[in-house]
Design a protein around this motif. Structure first.
Motif, PDB file in Angstrom:
ATOM      1  N   ASP A 114      -4.560  -0.624  16.954  1.00  0.00           N
ATOM      2  CA  ASP A 114      -4.859  -0.108  15.621  1.00  0.00           C
ATOM      3  C   ASP A 114      -4.122  -0.943  14.588  1.00  0.00           C
ATOM      4  OD1 ASP A 114      -6.471   2.200  16.243  1.00  0.00           O
ATOM      5  OD2 ASP A 114      -4.658   3.194  16.954  1.00  0.00           O
ATOM      6  N   THR A 115      -4.750  -1.146  13.428  1.00  0.00           N
ATOM      7  CA  THR A 115      -4.144  -1.898  12.339  1.00  0.00           C
ATOM      8  C   THR A 115      -4.232  -1.065  11.066  1.00  0.00           C
ATOM      9  OG1 THR A 115      -4.829  -3.969  13.375  1.00  0.00           O
ATOM     10  CG2 THR A 115      -4.149  -4.084  11.081  1.00  0.00           C
ATOM     11  N   PHE A 116      -3.115  -1.023  10.338  1.00  0.00           N
ATOM     12  CA  PHE A 116      -3.002  -0.211   9.134  1.00  0.00           C
ATOM     13  C   PHE A 116      -2.476  -1.047   7.970  1.00  0.00           C
ATOM     14  CE2 PHE A 116      -2.327   2.427  12.822  1.00  0.00           C
ATOM     15  CZ  PHE A 116      -3.070   3.566  12.563  1.00  0.00           C
ATOM     16  N   LEU A 117      -2.927  -0.737   6.771  1.00  0.00           N
ATOM     17  CA  LEU A 117      -2.313  -1.242   5.554  1.00  0.00           C
ATOM     18  C   LEU A 117      -1.435  -0.126   5.007  1.00  0.00           C
ATOM     19  CD1 LEU A 117      -5.285  -2.999   3.728  1.00  0.00           C
ATOM     20  CD2 LEU A 117      -3.422  -4.073   5.001  1.00  0.00           C
ATOM     21  N   VAL A 118      -0.227  -0.486   4.568  1.00  0.00           N
ATOM     22  CA  VAL A 118       0.709   0.490   4.029  1.00  0.00           C
ATOM     23  C   VAL A 118       1.183  -0.004   2.666  1.00  0.00           C
ATOM     24  CG1 VAL A 118       2.945   1.626   4.341  1.00  0.00           C
ATOM     25  CG2 VAL A 118       1.503   1.156   6.332  1.00  0.00           C
ATOM     26  N   ARG A 119       1.043   0.855   1.675  1.00  0.00           N
ATOM     27  CA  ARG A 119       1.571   0.549   0.344  1.00  0.00           C
ATOM     28  C   ARG A 119       2.753   1.461   0.092  1.00  0.00           C
ATOM     29  NH1 ARG A 119      -2.219  -0.801  -4.455  1.00  0.00           N
ATOM     30  NH2 ARG A 119      -1.881  -2.818  -3.445  1.00  0.00           N
ATOM     31  N   SER A 120       3.880   0.858  -0.266  1.00  0.00           N
ATOM     32  CA  SER A 120       5.058   1.636  -0.655  1.00  0.00           C
ATOM     33  C   SER A 120       5.260   1.428  -2.151  1.00  0.00           C
ATOM     34  CB  SER A 120       6.296   1.199   0.129  1.00  0.00           C
ATOM     35  OG  SER A 120       6.602  -0.147  -0.151  1.00  0.00           O
ATOM     36  N   ASP A 121       5.275   2.532  -2.879  1.00  0.00           N
ATOM     37  CA  ASP A 121       5.433   2.500  -4.334  1.00  0.00           C
ATOM     38  C   ASP A 121       6.672   3.325  -4.662  1.00  0.00           C
ATOM     39  OD1 ASP A 121       5.296   2.681  -7.088  1.00  0.00           O
ATOM     40  OD2 ASP A 121       3.214   3.354  -7.128  1.00  0.00           O
ATOM     41  N   LEU A 122       7.716   2.642  -5.105  1.00  0.00           N
ATOM     42  CA  LEU A 122       8.972   3.320  -5.427  1.00  0.00           C
ATOM     43  C   LEU A 122       9.163   3.292  -6.933  1.00  0.00           C
ATOM     44  CD1 LEU A 122      11.565   4.704  -4.528  1.00  0.00           C
ATOM     45  CD2 LEU A 122      12.586   2.441  -4.258  1.00  0.00           C
ATOM     46  N   ASN A 123       9.279   4.495  -7.521  1.00  0.00           N
ATOM     47  CA  ASN A 123       9.421   4.588  -8.961  1.00  0.00           C
ATOM     48  C   ASN A 123      10.172   5.873  -9.291  1.00  0.00           C
ATOM     49  OD1 ASN A 123       9.188   4.437 -11.719  1.00  0.00           O
ATOM     50  ND2 ASN A 123       6.969   4.311 -11.742  1.00  0.00           N
ATOM     51  N   GLY A 124      11.310   5.748  -9.949  1.00  0.00           N
ATOM     52  CA  GLY A 124      12.055   6.912 -10.418  1.00  0.00           C
ATOM     53  C   GLY A 124      12.505   7.861  -9.331  1.00  0.00           C
TER      54      GLY A 124
END
Length: 159
Positions: A114-124
């Motif tokens: 299995d292949t996944f895209l992961v977005r990490s968004d760090l804000n405040g």
């Protein structure tokens, strides 16, 4: 700073999104994911004949590179990658799970991963993880990928 946002990350129809309170920075997340690279674990999966098999999964972690590609993220190349990571913002990763099991003659048999895209968004102080499966049979869910990332981050805080 190099662009580490993958240009083909889906903006709609994401498979999983979760927000977490987070009191660290993006370099810490990158270090945690680098530590995940090449880890293995055991699990059970069904084959095409609906038989339950004891299988292994191996994790490969890549980080977005110049918006159009990915570069392997390992403890060995971590220092060069961390040079251009800011404390807050968005980073994209690709996580690939490679599966295998032992056959009747105890030979290792690889299967489609299995292949996944992961977005990490760090804000405040809020970390938003978005996970999207891009390929594979689905032996691992997007939620399990997010849980694994959070577990690794927590382990990093306890070390």
């Amino acid at each position: 700073m190099k662009k580490r946002i993958y240009h083909r990350f889906p903006l709609d129809n994401l498979d999983f999104t979760q927000k977490y309170h987070f009191w660290d920075d993006l370099p810490f997340i990158v270090k945690s994911l680098a530590g995940m690279n090449n880890k293995t674990g055991s699990f059970e999966m069904k084959n095409s004949n609906n038989q339950t098999l004891k299988a292994k999964r191996n994790i490969a972690v890549d980080i977005a590179e110049s918006n159009v590609d990915f570069k392997q993220l390992t403890p060995n190349n971590l220092s060069s990658i961390l040079k251009d990571i800011e404390y807050n913002g968005i980073l994209d990763f690709k996580i690939s799970l490679l599966y295998s099991y032992l056959g009747k003659n105890l030979n290792k048999i690889p299967t489609k991963g299995d292949t996944f895209l992961v977005r990490s968004d760090l804000n405040g102080g809020i970390l938003t993880l978005q996970v999207h499966k891009i390929d594979g049979p689905g032996h691992t869910t997007c939620g399990e990928i997010a849980d694994t990332i959070i577990d690794e981050i927590c382990k990093g805080h306890s070390n």
